[in-house]
Write a protein that holds these residues in place. Sequence first.
Motif, PDB file in Angstrom:
ATOM      1  N   ALA A  98       1.025  -1.192   0.101  1.00 53.10           N
ATOM      2  CA  ALA A  98       0.003   0.053  -0.113  1.00 53.10           C
ATOM      3  C   ALA A  98       0.728   1.433   0.021  1.00 53.10           C
TER       4      ALA A  98
ATOM      5  N   GLU B 222      -7.675  -4.694   0.009  1.00 47.37           N
ATOM      6  CA  GLU B 222      -6.676  -4.150   0.996  1.00 47.37           C
ATOM      7  C   GLU B 222      -7.280  -4.311   2.421  1.00 47.37           C
TER       8      GLU B 222
ATOM      9  N   TYR C 292       1.399  -8.893  -4.105  1.00 43.37           N
ATOM     10  CA  TYR C 292       0.352  -9.245  -3.562  1.00 43.37           C
ATOM     11  C   TYR C 292      -0.250 -10.689  -3.484  1.00 43.37           C
TER      12      TYR C 292
ATOM     13  N   ARG D  64      -2.464  -6.660   0.489  1.00 40.91           N
ATOM     14  CA  ARG D  64      -3.413  -6.538  -0.569  1.00 40.91           C
ATOM     15  C   ARG D  64      -3.344  -7.878  -1.341  1.00 40.91           C
TER      16      ARG D  64
END
Length: 264
Positions: free
Chosen positions: A4, A115, A69, A87
Motif C-alpha cells: 500500500a 486491501e 500481492y 493486498r
Amino acid sequence: MRAADSVSYTDDLSLLTEAARAAGEIARHHFKRDPQVWDKADNQGPVTAADLEIDRMLRQRLGDARPGYGWLSEETPDAPDRLTRERVFVVDPIDGTRAFIKGEDTFSHSLAIVENGRPVAGAVYLPIKDRLYAAALGQGATRDGAPITPSGRTILDGAEVLGTKPNFQDQHWTGGRPPVTQRFVSSLAFRLALAAEGRFDAMITLRNAWEWDIAAGALLVQEAGGLAQTRRGAALRFNNVHPQVDGVVAGTRAVQGALIARLA
C-alpha cells in the motif's frame, strides 16, 4: 516496503482494467466454439478450457506486475499465504460460466484488489457486450469511463430486484414475499454492476457468496453511491480464511435497507 505504500489505487485499477480486457480476448476466442467443459467436485458447477486459460493468464500477468500481492481465484487452488498479504487479487476468470457455455452474452470477468479486507479497486468486464465497469476506492464508479449512480428509488414497493426465484420465496421474508419485481441475469458480478448503474434498484443473493463473485461488484455499488452488505446488514469483508460471505444485498440505500429489514 508494504504494497500500500508503493502503488496507488488508480494504478491498481488501470492494471485490472487492462487485464480484464485481455481476459475478454481469450473469452471471445472460445465463445460459441464448444470449449471443453468439466464438472467440478462437490457440485461446484462447470469449468471450461476458457476459464482455465484466462486464470493462467491473469495469474501470470497480475502476479508479475504486483509480486507482493496475494492471490485468490475461483480456478486456482487456495493457498494460505494470501492471508498474510496486505493486498490480494480476488478474481473470477469467468463469472457466469453456464451462460458462457450456452452462448449467452451476460457472463463477465470479475477482478478486484482487496486491501486489509476491503475492495480498493475493481473491474467487471462483459467481453461480448464490450462493456467495462470500474471503480477505485474514493474515486467513484464508471461504465465505459462515464460516471454511474444507483437508480435513486426511495421505496420498496414496485422496486426491480435482481436475484434467483428461490430468494423471493415467502419463508425468507417477514410477512411474506416483498412487493418487488424479480429479475435475473446469470453473473453475480453483472447483477452488482447493474444495481450500481441504476438499471435495477437492487440485487440479492441469500446463499453464501464466494468472494471472487462479488468483490469487484460490491465496490462498484459502494463507489456509485449505493450500499452493499451481507444479508444480515453487516459490512462485507474479504480475504477470509474461508472465502465466502453471508449473502449479499445491494442497491439504493433505501431499497437495500428495506430488503434487509424484511428478511426473516
